[in-house]
Structures are given as structure tokens and as C-alpha cells.
Design a protein around this motif. Structure first.
Motif, PDB file in Angstrom:
ATOM      1  N   LEU A 237     -19.244  11.561 -20.862  1.00 36.75           N
ATOM      2  CA  LEU A 237     -18.191  12.210 -20.076  1.00 36.75           C
ATOM      3  C   LEU A 237     -17.316  13.048 -20.996  1.00 36.75           C
ATOM      4  CD1 LEU A 237     -15.108  10.694 -20.293  1.00 36.75           C
ATOM      5  CD2 LEU A 237     -16.422   8.923 -19.170  1.00 36.75           C
ATOM      6  N   GLU A 238     -16.904  14.214 -20.505  1.00 38.61           N
ATOM      7  CA  GLU A 238     -16.104  15.141 -21.309  1.00 38.61           C
ATOM      8  C   GLU A 238     -14.669  15.140 -20.809  1.00 38.61           C
ATOM      9  OE1 GLU A 238     -16.697  16.963 -23.853  1.00 38.61           O
ATOM     10  OE2 GLU A 238     -18.878  17.213 -24.020  1.00 38.61           O
ATOM     11  N   PRO A 239     -13.755  14.564 -21.579  1.00 38.55           N
ATOM     12  CA  PRO A 239     -12.359  14.634 -21.143  1.00 38.55           C
ATOM     13  C   PRO A 239     -11.841  16.066 -21.285  1.00 38.55           C
ATOM     14  CG  PRO A 239     -12.668  13.093 -22.996  1.00 38.55           C
ATOM     15  CD  PRO A 239     -13.922  13.882 -22.856  1.00 38.55           C
ATOM     16  N   ALA A 240     -10.880  16.439 -20.440  1.00 45.81           N
ATOM     17  CA  ALA A 240     -10.284  17.775 -20.560  1.00 45.81           C
ATOM     18  C   ALA A 240      -9.480  17.847 -21.857  1.00 45.81           C
ATOM     19  CB  ALA A 240      -9.383  18.043 -19.362  1.00 45.81           C
ATOM     20  N   ASP A 241      -9.079  19.046 -22.231  1.00 42.89           N
ATOM     21  CA  ASP A 241      -8.296  19.205 -23.463  1.00 42.89           C
ATOM     22  C   ASP A 241      -7.037  18.354 -23.411  1.00 42.89           C
ATOM     23  OD1 ASP A 241     -10.000  20.807 -24.694  1.00 42.89           O
ATOM     24  OD2 ASP A 241      -8.993  22.708 -24.185  1.00 42.89           O
ATOM     25  N   GLY A 242      -6.772  17.672 -24.501  1.00 42.54           N
ATOM     26  CA  GLY A 242      -5.541  16.899 -24.579  1.00 42.54           C
ATOM     27  C   GLY A 242      -5.619  15.535 -23.936  1.00 42.54           C
ATOM     28  N   VAL A 243      -6.769  15.204 -23.317  1.00 42.69           N
ATOM     29  CA  VAL A 243      -6.906  13.881 -22.709  1.00 42.69           C
ATOM     30  C   VAL A 243      -7.651  12.977 -23.689  1.00 42.69           C
ATOM     31  CG1 VAL A 243      -7.946  12.558 -20.835  1.00 42.69           C
ATOM     32  CG2 VAL A 243      -6.922  14.787 -20.370  1.00 42.69           C
ATOM     33  N   ASN A 244      -6.968  11.955 -24.196  1.00 42.98           N
ATOM     34  CA  ASN A 244      -7.613  11.062 -25.158  1.00 42.98           C
ATOM     35  C   ASN A 244      -8.035   9.755 -24.527  1.00 42.98           C
ATOM     36  OD1 ASN A 244      -7.147  12.853 -27.251  1.00 42.98           O
ATOM     37  ND2 ASN A 244      -5.045  12.104 -27.456  1.00 42.98           N
ATOM     38  N   GLU A 245      -7.343   9.426 -23.454  1.00 43.72           N
ATOM     39  CA  GLU A 245      -7.521   8.103 -22.907  1.00 43.72           C
ATOM     40  C   GLU A 245      -8.022   8.239 -21.485  1.00 43.72           C
ATOM     41  OE1 GLU A 245      -4.146   5.305 -21.838  1.00 43.72           O
ATOM     42  OE2 GLU A 245      -4.352   5.156 -24.012  1.00 43.72           O
TER      43      GLU A 245
END
Lengths: 326, 321, 544
Positions: free
Chosen positions: C210-218
Motif C-alpha cells: 500500500l502506498e501512503p500519500a505524501d506526509g502520511v507515515n502512520e
């Protein structure tokens, strides 16, 4: 019969009651269809693997052996291991119990603070429109099951206004700690606490309000109020100082019983708000045939109520000399 | 026939009259209270409406073995509550469906009306049984005292220790959900309150002169308990019966809300459970509010009636309206 | 005359027929007894299914099926049970005529072996065995055994197809639908997700890719049940395994199509000609979360440990005669050839750090509280019923894209509310049709569609005389509204099926088996062919 004899007898009765209670629990949970492995029947590759697990749990021992083992455990203050989670019941239950206590305690504090004030006001303003409206309002609140109050609150504050969180006890990904201060004294937790606590408070408010109103009426009829009035003290001082103080006595015993009721009712509130508490775990453990957890949860709640009742009896004895040692 | 028994008979005739007078008086009292108690009147009116709906919402059919008879052919409900009558689910109110439809296209109004009967049956049967058990335990316990009292009161203590709702949930889970079992689970706990209150009332009655004199003429224990004392605690018992109806209905609704209601029957709590499990709480206000309001109104009417009964039991309250 | 709607579903207390049939003419009556020229009545059918509380969808389906049974003349005793009591009564006590239960689909069930052998072979008919119907057919047993031995895929496929056709013919079970569907996620916070066959967003490859959006770490992941235990030695439910495999590695992992792919192993295993020796080479330079190297000794130790202590896996390792290690290679000697050894053993057993678990006295009771593994995610912290926190293991040879993963258990309905309120990012259960519609309308949210391997099915208890008739069973299968279940009750989520092997498993699914769709006429024809007759009371009787 003297006071001391009476108290000794009451304590013996208490011990007997507790024994009967834990025995009832044992019998009750052994009646549940299936056993702790039922849930995993589909997961065991062979029936032998399941048999082995049942043997491990000591569930093929004769019932009386299991019963005495269970009594022995309780006397040692142990609850054994959860058959479902495979960890000590006490470790499992403690945080959940704490969550429930915090929630219900908050609800009761709100309910009793506002209930008592509201009831006192109704008593003071007897015969007014405020009183009539107040009674109807209290009865409406008392007529609404907790889940219904919860659903309405969620509907208004979460779905319509979107100002409060839907469920849980805090934001995700934070530090998981058992330190009570870090755990509960933060804005996030309090925001999550508002709706479930309010749900309980609205439901439990009726009892103190109505009770307070009645005792208030009785006190107001009593002579000394008249005397105090004659002395020319301002009305408000009279109200707070004397009337209220005298009518709080019956509330003390009700608080004991209400605590028990709140403990039992927590399951609904916890379900509506996904609150990780003992009430929900209690029901879940029954559905999983997790006898140790179910029995420990029921035991904690039941014992709390039984002991509370006992204390309330003694308190009555102390507060109200008219009670005979029957 | 000896003189003594003759007088005893006359005596008992007089007594009987007296007793009936007492009972009538209690009723009259209640009527008197009701006359000036708008809340009590409201309660009775609302309850009457629910009774009417409960009887006429769906036809009633009785069958004994192969013989069956329709004793009540009318149906207020426009549709069969279980029939999927709408092509698509979750429609808002319309002429065809005044309260809209459920997620699976069932008529909400029909379910609401049909559910009244379940509520009435659970409330009344459970309350009657609970109060019947509780009153008997209370009377016997107080009258005989000693070890009988001890044992019965210890049992009551144990039941007091059992948290009501979790216990009911566990029990229904163990013995299976059905109308009878739900009632059984409620009754098993609900009698405890009545038992305690009746016991303390009977304790004070036991020492009154009329009981003494009944003993003196050799009336049996049974007679004294049920003919002499019981009518005097009847107002209290009926008050507790009213409260028991309220608690029983709330308990049934809560069980059903958790999905442990009697299968194959729709009750108000079950309707709210259905909304929740369909995930429609957020939008289907026409589906979730009617059953909730119905529970509220029903229990409220019972409490209103209870309050007016309370004034009969405790006349001091009468002057405080 | 009186219709079956008298006994219709959801009757209010004492309810009678539909509105308008309350003509006073039909106010009193007597049900006729048996007719002269008929034999015994067909016994009442004891039908066990879940309560609405346990499963609203399946309860609805169960009641529809029962209505149809009644419509063709069966008397039905509807026994609605909670989940555990239902399993206890049907699988363990075998006290039922017809039961409705589901079987979850997990990657190891993509291989047809479990659904064909464990569930239908006569070795598994004892109490608690997976062959709930008590289906005993020597011809079938032979097929099931042959497919397990067959190492050549095409030859095996033929056997697997034949087995499915036989099951459809005999109908020991009626396969209804693969439940699959959509898992909701927050499309604002996640650029892409990767739902996999049988598991949707619970799949290993979703958490990895899964690819989190920019700035999403958690990323937070909601699921309708809490993890029971992360100790792989204990009995585990599927949701537990789905997280254990993130923390611990295996030699092979099931790929997205259900075939095992090398993981800790460098390559496919070398299999000796007689099919009894499997040799695997291990990756070099991989470490556990505590920095210790993962060695071939750890692997051998883990296989021994599972064989000793894990009742769940013992059965799969029973065929191993001996394990040898040399250098970076480990060799398994089997007693006899086994085509399922990779799927059932090499791709299942987790590799444990020997330096930690060798100290543990009784691994089933007490595991490692720090959960040191070598998997792509590291254990951070966990509080039951609140959340489980995992972090990315940066030194892994294939690290995931997300740096932190939070798993939140709870009531499914409430969790969907949280998805809609943007309080959580993903949800591993299917929403209801109503919720799915709302989520589809929300531009910030997405639905990840997947196909299921598991299925909902009826089991017919063939141990009972009256159920031991294929005509009767086939007639019952014609009473099952499969289409209604998928389209109306589940809002189009899932697929109708007629075979234990899901059509999503293209390699093994036989599309040409006999199909049973809702068709009451066909049901009546089947019953006629079986020699059943309807009495004037509308009930079924055996012919004289």
C-alpha cells in the motif's frame, strides 16, 4: 441481640452469599454449549489436535475436581488463565476494568451532582410549573434505554454536527501506557469520554433527582425549617445548610446500589461507543466459552454489588437508629 | 354447632366485608388520585393506545393440534412485517410506506405496529411472574422468619449480586434466544426488588392487632398470609408490578438491541439492532426514530401510572402533587 | 386454503397470513391428517443457522431457504443459534439435518486440497472433523487421494475437476456463494492499496505494497475482532495469522495468486525424483529484529518447535522423517511423496530466533513478549481491545512502504462510521450494502474490490436416513436463492458458486459442474423422481 453479634452474623451471611454466588457462576458457565475450543473447530486440522487442547485446559477432569480447583484459586485471589487469550485473566481484565470504572464513575458523578441539584430545586419549588416539567423530563430520561440515548447522542453530535469522536478511548498511534495520569488526563481521552459518560449520566440522573425531591419535601415539612425561617436567616442559606444536608442520607445507600447497576449497564454503553471495557469483555467471553474470564468479570461485578449492599445495610443501621437488628 | 364457631363465622363474614371494603377503598383511592393527576391519566391513555395496537396490529390465530381458529382477523399493519414489499431497500417515507422501508425493503410502519405485541407480552408476562415470585418470597420470608427467612433472603442477596443485563445476556446465550427464554432470563432477576420491599412491609404488618386476632381465632398461616396481610400490601405490589413492566421492557429492548432478541419476531429493540447492523443509523432516521420513541413512550406511560400508584401507597405524596 | 405464509418468517406473535387473506370464511378449520394412499410423512427438517445477532446476512438467507423448503412441502424446524453453539451442534455433535455455515478463505486454502480432501474425504467424518455432512464415497476418496499425490499440475487439474463434478452430482453440500466484496479505505490518505484474492485488504501484499500519500507515515487499519494471540504456537484464528506473518518470516509466502513464492528461501525447493526430499537454500545476511542473523539452524529449530508444540501444525509436519542442514541448505526427508508439502509446511512454518525460543520452557503457554521475528514489520506495542502498533523493519530485504501500522479492533458497524469520519484509514471487513453505497458516494473514500476463496454453504447430514437420498438433497439445493443472497442481501458483493473451489481460483475451478439455482419447479421434479408425494395438506410423504 447486641450490635456486635448482629454484625458477626451479617458477616457470616455475607460469606455464605459469596460462596453461593461463585457456585452459581461455576454452574452457569459450565452450561454453555461447547467449550473453549469450539470457536476453532474449523482451524484444527484434526479432531485429535482439539482433544489435546481440551486436555491441556483440564476440561476433561471430573466437574467436582474443576469446581474445587476453581474455589481454591479464588481463595488464593487468582483467576487463572484465559482459555481464549492464553494469558492471566488479571492482566487481561485490569485495564478493561479501569476503563469501565473511569467511564461509569464519571457518568455517576455527573448524574448525582446534577440529579441532586435538580431534585432539590424541584422540591424547593414544589407545585410550580418547573417542578411538573422537571418530573416529566426525568421520567422521559429514565424511560429511554441507554442504547437509545446513545444512538440519539451519536446521531446529533457525530453524524449531524461532527464535533465529537465516534468511538474508542483516544487517538490512534499514541503511547500505550498503564500509567493512570498519562492514560486518562489528556484532551483526547476526555473528548472520547464525553458522549458515553453523558449517555450514562442522563439515564442514571432520574433516581437521585426524584429521591432528592421526595426527601426535600419531607424535610421542608419538618419543624426546624420553620424555626430557622423564623430566626430570619435568608431562604437560600436554610435550603443548603439544613434541608439538603438532611436529605443526603438516603442517597448514600442509593449510591451503593446505583454503582452496581451502572456496572451491569456498562455493557450497552460500551457496545454503542466501542469502549474497551469490562462489560463488553464479559459478554464476549461468554460467547467464546472463556470460563475464567467470564467468571472473573461476573465475580468482580457481583462481589462489588454484594459487598456494597452489605455496607449499605450497616450504614443504614448506623444512620437510622429505628432499624431493628432483625 | 358450637357457639364459638358461629361467632367466628359471623365474624369472618364481617371481616370479609371489611376486607372487600378495604380493597374497594384502595381502588377508589387510586381513582381519586387519578382524577387530579394528569400524568396518570396520560399514562393510561398512552397505554390504552398501545394495547389497541397490540391487539389489532396483526391477526391473531390460535391453533391446538390440527385445529386452528382466527380469533382476531383485523390487521392495522398495511403489510406483513416480514415480507419484502418494496423493490429496493431504504426508501424514505412515502404514501405507500408512511415510515419508509428497511434496508431489505420491508415496511417500517408494519414492523413498528407488529412489534407492539411482543413488547406487551414480554412486559406484562415477565412483570407478572417476577412480582408473583417476589411477593410470595417476601411474604413467606417475613411471616415465618427464622431459617426460612434466612435462606430466602440469602438467595435474594445472591440474585442482588448478579448484574442484571450481563446475566440476562449470558443466560439467553446459554439456553438460546426465544420469547420464553428472554422472559425467563428477565424474571429470574427481576423478582428480587419486590421480594425485599414486600418483606419489610409484611414485617411491620405482622405485629399489627388484626393479625394477632386472626391468630387468636385459629386462622391458618396460609389464610393469614394471603387473606389478611396480602390485601394490605397489594397497592405496594401493584406499584412494583408497574415498575417491573418498565424494567422488563427495557431489558428486552436492550437484549434485542445486542442481537439476542427472540428470532423470527420483530421487537422495537430488534428494529434498532437491524438499523445498526445494516449500517443505516446515519441516514435512515425514519427507521431508527420510531422504534426508539415507541420504547420511550411505552415505558414512560408505565412510569406515569406508577407515580399515581405511588401516591396511593404513600398518601403523604398526594398533597405534593 | 391456508398458505405457507402462516408460518412465514418474522411472524409477530400469533400472526396469520398476509393482509387481505383474513376473510372470515377461513376463520376456523382443521388440518387434514394423512391421506389414505400415502406412506409415512417425511420427517421434519432440523435446520440450524445463525441468529440475526451472529450474522444478519446469513440469518436472512437461512430464513429464505427455510421458506422455500416449506413451499415445496418440507416441515422445517428453524434452529437459530449463536456462532459457537451453531458450530458445536453441527460440526462437533453433528446434530442437524441441514446447516448453514461459512468457511473463510485464506491463501493456504487457495490450493484445492483442503476444500476437496479435508472437507469431503471419509477419513474426516468423525465428530469435529471437517467432513460435516458425513459424506462417504469410496470413488471420491480415491480421487481426493490421487490429486494430493499428483505432482504434475495438468494431471492434477483433471482430478480436481472430476472431484468437483462428483460433489455437485452427489450434493453432500450446497455451495451458495463466495462472499468477497469490497473493503473500504481512505483514498485521501492512501494513494493505492492492493487487495488480494480471498483476503482483500487483510492480505500480506496489501500491507507490504500500500502506498501512503505524501506526509502520511502512520496507517490505521480497523478490523471487527481483536487479535487473540500473536504467539504462533497457540491455536490461531485467521485474523491472528494475518498479523503474525507480518512479524515473522516463512521460507515461502503465498503470492497474490495463492502459489507459494520463495521468501526466506533463495529459490524453489529442489525436489528429488521420488518426491520425498525437499532441499531449500536460505538467504544470507538477513537478521532478526534484534540484529541477530537468521541462520539455517533457526529454521531447523523452528520446524522442530512446531512439531513438538503446535497442535495446529503437527499434522502438516507428520510426514517428515528427518531434517538435515548443511551450509545454507536445509533438507527435509519425507516418508512418502507429498504434493502439498510446500503449501502446507514450507509456506506455513514461521522462522523463530533460536536464541530466544530455546530459553522458553513451554512455548504454547508463554511466548516471547517482545515478538522478535525477522518479518517486514516489527512489534512495537499492544493493548487488547485498544490497538496493536507495528513499525517498519528497515533492514528487511523487502521493506513495506508504510512506516507505521496501527491495528484497531472493534464493532464492525462502528469502525465503518470511523472510516466515514476519517478516523481510520482502512477496514478489513465488508461494509453492508447501505454503507458501501455511502462510501462509494464519498469522493475521499475508496472501495477495494476482491474475490473470495471461502464460501457460504449448506451441509446436509447424510448420516440420517431421510437425508441420505440424492434426490432430496438436490431438491433442497434448488430451494436456495443464491442470486437473491448475493444481489439483494449483500448488495451485489460476492459471487454465486456451485462448487467448493471459487471461480477466482481459475487454475482449479471447474466451471462445468451441475448448477443449482433457485427453482422450485425443479425441486418438485426432483422430489417426484425420488418417489415423494404431496398430501392434500401440502406436506411431503413417502410413496406407499
Amino acid at each position: 441481640m447486641g450490635l456486635r453479634e448482629y454484625i458477626v452474623r451479617r458477616i457470616l451471611q455475607l460469606v455464605f452469599t459469596l460462596w453461593a454466588f461463585v457456585t452459581l457462576l461455576f454452574v452457569l458457565f459450565r452450561m454453555v454449549p461447547g467449550d473453549p475450543t469450539t470457536r476453532f473447530v474449523m482451524e484444527y486440522p484434526t479432531p485429535e489436535a482439539r482433544e489435546q487442547r481440551i486436555e491441556e485446559l483440564g476440561l476433561n477432569e471430573p466437574l467436582y475436581v474443576q469446581y474445587f480447583e476453581y474455589l481454591g484459586q479464588l481463595l488464593r485471589g487468582e483467576f487463572g488463565d484465559s482459555t481464549h487469550y492464553r494469558e492471566p485473566v488479571s492482566e487481561l481484565i485490569f485495564p478493561l476494568f479501569l476503563n469501565t470504572v473511569v467511564l461509569m464513575f464519571t457518568a455517576l458523578i455527573i448524574a448525582y451532582t446534577f440529579g441532586v441539584l435538580f431534585g432539590a430545586a424541584m422540591g424547593w419549588l414544589r407545585g410550580s410549573r418547573f417542578e411538573r416539567g422537571g418530573i416529566v423530563l426525568t421520567l422521559v430520561a429514565r424511560s429511554s434505554p441507554e442504547f437509545w440515548i446513545g444512538v440519539i447522542l451519536v446521531w446529533i453530535f457525530v453524524f449531524q454536527l461532527g464535533v465529537l469522536p465516534r468511538s474508542g478511548i483516544g487517538a490512534h498511534g499514541g503511547e500505550l501506557t498503564m500509567n493512570v495520569v498519562d492514560r486518562y488526563a489528556n484532551v483526547d481521552f476526555l473528548r472520547h469520554l464525553i458522549l458515553p459518560a453523558l449517555t450514562g449520566a442522563i439515564y442514571y440522573m432520574a433516581t437521585p433527582a426524584l429521591l432528592m425531591r421526595n426527601t426535600m419535601l419531607e424535610v421542608l415539612k419538618a419543624d426546624f425549617i420553620e424555626i430557622k425561617k423564623a430566626e430570619g436567616l435568608p431562604e437560600r442559606t436554610v435550603l443548603y445548610k439544613h434541608a439538603a444536608r438532611n436529605s443526603v442520607l438516603p442517597l448514600v445507600t442509593v449510591v451503593a446500589i446505583a454503582t452496581g447497576a451502572a456496572m451491569g449497564g456498562s455493557v450497552i454503553i460500551e457496545t454503542v461507543f466501542n469502549w474497551p471495557g469490562i462489560g463488553r469483555e464479559m459478554v464476549a467471553s461468554v460467547t467464546r466459552n472463556d470460563y475464567p474470564v467470564a467468571m472473573a468479570a461476573f465475580f468482580l461485578m457481583g462481589t462489588a454489588v454484594i459487598v456494597m449492599n452489605f455496607v449499605a445495610d450497616l450504614a443504614y443501621l448506623y444512620l437510622d437508629p429505628r432499624v431493628k437488628y432483625e | 354447632m358450637s357457639l364459638e364457631t358461629a361467632t367466628a363465622d359471623d365474624d369472618s363474614l364481617d371481616r370479609r366485608k371489611l376486607r372487600w371494603q378495604r380493597r374497594l377503598e384502595a381502588l377508589r383511592n387510586w381513582a381519586g388520585v387519578l382524577k387530579e393527576d394528569r400524568m396518570g391519566q396520560t399514562g393510561i391513555a398512552i397505554l390504552a393506545v398501545f394495547f389497541f395496537i397490540g391487539i389489532f396490529a396483526r391477526p391473531i390465530e390460535i391453533s391446538v393440534g390440527p385445529v386452528w381458529a382466527t380469533v382476531q382477523p383485523f390487521s392495522l399493519a398495511p403489510y406483513e412485517p416480514g415480507a419484502r414489499v418494496a423493490g429496493t431497500g431504504l426508501q424514505g417515507p412515502s404514501w405507500d410506506h408512511p415510515l419508509g422501508t428497511t434496508a431489505l425493503g420491508r415496511d417500517v410502519l408494519s414492523q413498528l405496529l407488529a412489534a407492539t405485541r411482543v413488547t406487551l407480552i414480554v412486559g406484562i408476562v415477565a412483570a407478572f411472574m417476577a412480582v408473583f415470585i417476589g411477593a410470595n418470597v417476601g411474604i413467606i420470608s417475613a411471616y415465618y422468619g427464622g431459617w426460612v427467612d434466612d435462606i430466602l433472603m440469602r438467595i435474594t442477596d445472591v440474585v442482588y449480586g448478579v448484574p442484571f443485563l450481563p446475566f440476562a445476556i449470558a443466560l439467553v446465550f446459554i439456553i438460546g434466544a426465544s420469547l420464553v427464554n428472554v422472559i425467563f432470563a428477565i424474571v429470574l432477576i427481576l423478582w428480587r426488588g419486590t421480594a425485599r420491599v414486600v418483606r419489610s412491609q409484611v414485617l411491620s404488618h405482622k405485629q399489627r392487632p388484626y393479625v394477632e386476632s386472626a391468630r387468636a381465632i385459629g386462622a391458618s398461616d396460609f389464610r393469614i398470609m394471603y387473606v389478611q396481610i396480602m390485601p394490605n400490601v397489594l397497592p405496594l405490589i401493584s406499584l412494583y408490578a408497574a415498575f417491573a413492566v418498565a424494567w422488563a421492557v427495557i431489558a428486552e429492548a436492550s437484549l434485542s438491541f445486542l442481537g439476542l432478541g427472540p428470532p423470527g419476531m420483530i421487537s422495537w429493540g430488534e428494529m434498532i439492532y437491524d438499523v445498526r447492523s445494516a449500517g443505516a443509523l446515519r441516514e435512515a432516521w425514519w427507521w431508527v426514530f420510531p422504534p426508539g420513541i415507541a420504547i420511550m413512550l411505552f415505558v414512560m406511560s408505565v412510569f406515569f401510572i406508577g407515580r399515581s400508584l405511588e401516591k396511593v401507597v404513600n398518601p403523604e405524596l398526594r398533597h405534593s402533587k | 386454503m391456508r398458505t405457507n405464509s402462516r408460518r412465514s418468517f418474522l411472524r409477530s406473535v400469533g400472526a396469520a397470513g398476509a393482509v387481505g387473506t383474513a376473510a372470515l370464511a377461513g376463520c376456523v378449520g382443521v388440518d387434514d391428517g394423512a391421506d389414505e394412499d400415502l406412506g409415512e410423512p417425511v420427517p421434519e427438517i432440523q435446520f440450524v443457522f445463525q441468529t440475526a445477532g451472529a450474522s444478519p446476512d446469513r440469518n436472512e438467507l437461512g430464513n429464505l431457504i427455510a421458506d422455500n423448503f416449506e413451499a415445496v412441502g418440507f416441515e422445517v424446524d428453524r434452529q437459530e443459534r449463536e456462532f459457537d453453539p451453531a458450530v458445536q451442534q453441527t460440526v462437533v455433535e453433528q446434530d442437524f439435518d441441514v446447516s448453514l455455515l461459512g468457511w473463510g478463505g485464506t491463501p493456504e486454502r487457495i490450493d484445492p486440497h483442503i476444500f476437496l480432501t479435508d472437507m469431503h474425504h471419509s477419513d474426516y467424518t468423525e465428530e469435529g472433523g471437517r467432513n460435516t455432512p458425513g459424506y462417504e464415497n469410496p470413488d471420491y476418496d480415491e480421487l481426493a487421494e490421487a490429486q494430493a499425490r499428483e505432482v504434475d499440475e495438468d494431471a492434477r487439474r483433471e482430478l480436481v475437476f472430476e472431484a468437483q463434478a462428483m460433489l455437485s452430482e452427489d450434493q453432500p453440500r450446497c455451495y451458495i456463494a463466495n462472499e468477497g466484496g469490497d473493503h473500504p479505505y481512505n483514498a485521501e490518505r492512501l494513494d493505492s492499496v492492493n487487495p488480494t484474492l480471498g483476503e482483500g485488504l487483510n492480505g500480506f501484499w496489501n500491507f507490504m505494497e500500500l502506498e501512503p500519500a505524501d506526509g502520511v507515515n502512520e496507517v490505521s487499519f480497523g478490523y471487527g475482532a481483536d487479535i487473540i494471540s500473536l504467539n504462533p504456537m497457540q491455536d490461531m484464528a485467521t485474523p491472528d495469522r494475518q498479523f503474525i506473518r507480518l512479524i515473522y518470516d516463512q521460507l515461502y509466502r503465498f503470492g497474490e495468486d495463492g502459489d507459494p513464492v520463495p521468501w526466506l528461501a533463495v529459490d524453489e525447493p529442489e525436489i528429488s525424483d521420488d518426491g520425498t526430499m525437499f532441499t531449500v537454500e536460505i538467504r544470507e545476511g538477513h537478521t532478526f529484529h534484534d540484529g541477530e542473523d537468521v541462520t539455517v539452524d533457526d529454521v531447523a529449530f523452528s520446524f522442530d518447535l512446531f512439531y513438538e508444540h503446535s497442535p495446529t501444525y503437527q499434522a502438516y509436519l507428520d510426514g517428515i522423517e528427518e531434517i538435515e542442514t548443511s551450509g545454507n541448505e536445509i533438507t527435509f526427508h519425507l516418508e512418502e511423496p507429498d504434493a502439498t508439502f510446500i503449501s502446507n509446511a514450507l509456506a506455513q512454518i514461521y522462522v523463530f530466533p533460536e536464541h530466544i525460543w530455546s530459553e522458553i520452557h513451554d512455548p504454547t503457554e508463554q511466548g516471547d513478549d517482545d515478538y522478535i521475528g525477522s518479518g517486514p514489520f516489527e512489534f512495537e506495542d499492544w493493548e487488547r481491545e485498544v490497538e496493536l502498533q507495528l513499525g517498519r523493519f528497515d533492514d528487511h530485504f523487502q521493506p513495506p512502504n508504510v512506516s507505521r501500522l496501527i491495528r484497531i479492533p472493534g464493532d464492525a458497524g462502528t469502525l465503518v462510521d470511523q472510516i466515514e469520519a476519517h478516523e481510520i484509514d482502512m477496514f478489513g471487513n465488508e461494509p453492508t450494502p447501505t454503507q458501501a453505497e455511502r462510501i462509494a458516494d464519498d469522493p475521499d473514500l475508496g472501495l477495494a474490490t476482491f474475490q473470495d476463496v471461502g464460501h457460504v454453504k449448506l451441509a446436509y447430514n447424510m448420516r440420517r436416513d431421510h437425508m441420505d437420498d440424492p434426490h432430496l438433497r438436490r431438491a433442497m439445493s434448488y430451494c436456495v436463492p443464491k442470486e437473491t443472497f448475493v444481489e439483494d442481501i449483500r448488495g451485489g458483493m460476492g459471487t454465486v458458486t456451485h462448487s467448493p473451489i471459487s471461480e477466482a481460483v481459475e487454475n482449479w475451478h471447474n466451471p462445468d459442474v451441475e448448477q443449482y439455482t433457485e427453482d422450485l419447479e425443479a425441486a418438485e421434479e426432483e422430489l417426484e423422481a425420488g418417489g415423494y408425494e404431496r398430501g392434500s395438506d401440502g406436506k411431503l410423504y413417502y410413496a406407499e
